[in-house]
Design an enzyme around this catalytic site. Structure first.
Site, PDB file in Angstrom:
ATOM      1  N   SER A 154       0.831  -1.199   0.000  1.00 21.61           N
ATOM      2  CA  SER A 154       0.000   0.000   0.000  1.00 21.61           C
ATOM      3  C   SER A 154       0.869   1.253   0.000  1.00 21.61           C
ATOM      4  O   SER A 154       1.731   1.425  -0.855  1.00 21.61           O
ATOM      5  CB  SER A 154      -0.964  -0.062   1.183  1.00 21.61           C
ATOM      6  OG  SER A 154      -1.991   0.886   1.061  1.00 21.61           O
ATOM      7  N   ASP A 192      -9.651  -4.163  -6.099  1.00 26.07           N
ATOM      8  CA  ASP A 192      -9.120  -3.517  -4.890  1.00 26.07           C
ATOM      9  C   ASP A 192      -9.837  -2.183  -4.748  1.00 26.07           C
ATOM     10  O   ASP A 192      -9.666  -1.291  -5.588  1.00 26.07           O
ATOM     11  CB  ASP A 192      -7.613  -3.320  -5.042  1.00 26.07           C
ATOM     12  CG  ASP A 192      -6.944  -2.700  -3.818  1.00 26.07           C
ATOM     13  OD1 ASP A 192      -7.660  -2.151  -2.966  1.00 26.07           O
ATOM     14  OD2 ASP A 192      -5.706  -2.752  -3.732  1.00 26.07           O
ATOM     15  N   HIS A 230      -7.494  -5.616  -0.749  1.00 25.34           N
ATOM     16  CA  HIS A 230      -6.279  -4.819  -0.578  1.00 25.34           C
ATOM     17  C   HIS A 230      -5.237  -5.514   0.286  1.00 25.34           C
ATOM     18  O   HIS A 230      -4.137  -4.985   0.454  1.00 25.34           O
ATOM     19  CB  HIS A 230      -6.676  -3.472   0.055  1.00 25.34           C
ATOM     20  CG  HIS A 230      -5.596  -2.433   0.017  1.00 25.34           C
ATOM     21  ND1 HIS A 230      -5.022  -1.990  -1.159  1.00 25.34           N
ATOM     22  CD2 HIS A 230      -4.985  -1.742   1.026  1.00 25.34           C
ATOM     23  CE1 HIS A 230      -4.113  -1.075  -0.885  1.00 25.34           C
ATOM     24  NE2 HIS A 230      -4.054  -0.918   0.430  1.00 25.34           N
TER      25      HIS A 230
END
Length: 264
Positions: A92, A213, A241
């Site tokens: 991320s 996602d 995610h």
């Protein structure tokens, strides 16, 4: 520095692999992957300042207003450990943290980004996934009802309706974090824009993206890969995610293939 970040290492062998967690979690997010990855090499983990078991006494609001402070931490940790030709896996927001760090040091040899984005906000023709009002509401909920925010967000970002245990695990990960510092990390994440730095990254980079996602839409992931000169792009057959929780074997396979294709 190392103690302040709850540093941990396992395994042996070079080049080393550094695993960086994203916002709202800590290094335990890698528990399903670290044992297998460390069977072949030295694996380094730590908690970003303000997350997990990091020492909050070292948290500096000015340093961590943007992602640059977290990138500086990574550089300092690489220096402290004298790591060379390190491969950095950034989940991320840590995708951009690791890229910024790679522009500050020659100790990083490869980047692996999982569910990463250079810009989370929609901007003209750029599809980042969020409008400013979305982020404003998101941050407001974190401030008003942090536990409620954790319970509401986890099912959406995990996207594993047939496996409620995984969702609950993520709820627990979110809710045990420090509310104020996590909100600040969220603001630094979702307000960031590092599209201009992508072309400066000259090292081999793997952009790994789930096929669905809600945090990072495919156009944002493609933009990332298209604008890093030596990037490859792989859409993994997973949803959500947090594939390191829901499909660790898939993520490990993608990482190992990339490392095999880009030896030191």
């Amino acid at each position: 520095m190392l103690k302040a970040h709850a540093f941990k290492e396992t395994g042996a062998g070079e080049p080393p692999l550094v695993l960086l967690h994203g916002f709202g979690t800590d290094q335990t997010i890698w528990n399903r992957m670290a044992p297998q990855l460390s069977a072949r090499r030295r694996v380094v983990l730590y908690d970003h300042m303000g997350s997990g078991a990091s020492d909050f006494a070292h948290y500096d609001p000015e340093r961590y207003r943007g992602l640059e402070g977290y990138a500086d931490d990574l550089v300092e940790i690489l220096d402290a450990l004298d790591l060379r030709d390190a491969s950095v896996v950034g989940h991320s927001v840590s995708g951009m943290i690791s890229l910024l760090a790679s522009l500050r040091t020659d100790r990083i040899g490869r980047l692996i980004m999982i569910g990463a984005s250079a810009r989370y906000l929609n901007d003209g023709g750029y599809e980042g996934g969020f409008d400013p009002k979305d982020v404003e509401d998101f941050l407001g909920l974190m401030e008003l009802d942090f536990q409620g925010w954790a319970r509401a967000l986890a099912p959406r970002v995990m996207d594993q309706p047939d496996n409620p245990a995984l969702t609950q695990e993520l709820v627990f990960s979110f809710s045990r974090e420090n509310a104020e510092l996590t909100r600040r990390f969220a603001e630094a994440t979702f307000m960031s824009d590092h599209r201009a730095q992508l072309a400066e990254c000259k090292i081999p980079t793997a952009v790994l993206q789930a096929k669905a996602d809600v945090v990072v839409p495919l156009p944002a992931a493609r933009f990332l890969a298209d604008h890093i000169p030596r990037a490859s792009f792989e859409i993994m057959d997973v949803r959500g995610h947090y594939p390191q929780l829901s499909a660790p074997a898939v993520v490990i396979d993608a990482i190992e293939r990339f490392l095999a294709e880009t030896p030191s």
